[in-house]
Motif scaffolding. Sequence first.
Motif, PDB file in Angstrom:
ATOM      1  N   THR A 144       0.823  -1.206   0.000  1.00 26.45           N
ATOM      2  CA  THR A 144       0.000   0.000   0.000  1.00 26.45           C
ATOM      3  C   THR A 144       0.858   1.257   0.000  1.00 26.45           C
ATOM      4  O   THR A 144       0.576   2.213  -0.729  1.00 26.45           O
TER       5      THR A 144
ATOM      6  N   VAL B 270       0.559   4.094  -2.798  1.00 28.30           N
ATOM      7  CA  VAL B 270       0.224   5.489  -2.500  1.00 28.30           C
ATOM      8  C   VAL B 270       1.322   6.416  -3.011  1.00 28.30           C
ATOM      9  O   VAL B 270       1.036   7.491  -3.559  1.00 28.30           O
TER      10      VAL B 270
ATOM     11  N   PHE C  98       1.832   5.911   4.778  1.00 29.23           N
ATOM     12  CA  PHE C  98       1.063   6.143   3.557  1.00 29.23           C
ATOM     13  C   PHE C  98       1.157   7.595   3.077  1.00 29.23           C
ATOM     14  O   PHE C  98       0.610   7.923   2.031  1.00 29.23           O
TER      15      PHE C  98
ATOM     16  N   GLU D  28      -5.161   2.125  -0.594  1.00 29.78           N
ATOM     17  CA  GLU D  28      -4.920   2.766  -1.880  1.00 29.78           C
ATOM     18  C   GLU D  28      -6.117   2.665  -2.825  1.00 29.78           C
ATOM     19  O   GLU D  28      -6.238   3.446  -3.779  1.00 29.78           O
TER      20      GLU D  28
END
Length: 298
Positions: free
Chosen positions: A10, A14, A75, A267
């Motif tokens: 993820t 991102v 993230f 995401e």
Amino acid sequence: MGATALSATTAEAVRAFRERTGVPGLVDVHTHFMPERVLDKVWDYFDAFGPLTGVEWPITYRHEEEQRVALLREFGVRAFTSMLYPHKPDMAAWLNSWSAEFAARTPDCLHTATFFPEDGVTRYVRQAVESGARVFKAHLQVGGYDPNDDRLDPVWGLLAEAGIPTVVHCGSGPVPGKHTGPEPIARLLARHPRLPLIVAHMGMPEYADFLDLADRHSEVHLDTTMAFTDFSERLSAFPPGDRGRLAALGDRILLGTDFPNIPYPYEHQLEALERLGLGDAWLRAVCHDNGARLFHLG
């Protein structure tokens, strides 16, 4: 896929999204942090949600609090919230005490507070405002109350005067409540037209009605939480004919995700927004600039 591998995947997804769209960082106005025993009950609710909706709802980020905070930072989320809400009286003030402490030790969390129609509500909301609350959460579905309850009128007036936004779950998805839908919010805004509201989940499934309210009230925003994702499109698809309205209101749409209580990787919310085809400038506004301006992030 294990939790570590999922988070790494993820984070990379991102980063790739931000690089190709020019989004400098994420401002996520709809994330959940709350006392552990309360969050456990929320997760129990979602674990049982399959029988209620016919759709399984696995929690993707069922981690300890410290790990969840670390994931958002990994993230690229520069600001987030601790959305929490009472389902009965004599609960909100305690939740506000917890969230104030959480914000004090988590500087990238926007100090979040909540309320319930009960005796003393104006007092503890004023106390939260004076202690630095920057956003409130009202959940009409879970709380089962009318936002026009007389006990809340001084609260709405106080928040309008202070210019502090309230994220309101007022749409009838995923399960209608007695006081969900656009009509109670329309009545509220008729009395407090300058009240800064953020309609959660884009008002799902009454998307068009809440877009109409945003057209009429310049202080109404909408957050993207779960909207446009594969999961929600199966349940309550956004009307294709209203996609152009998303562009027209592009300065008042805010990124929200419902992290950690989402049944897919983080995401996917970003990819769902990108595939709307509204352009990188729109994505930068929604994912960062609008939230940064609303909360004066600098």
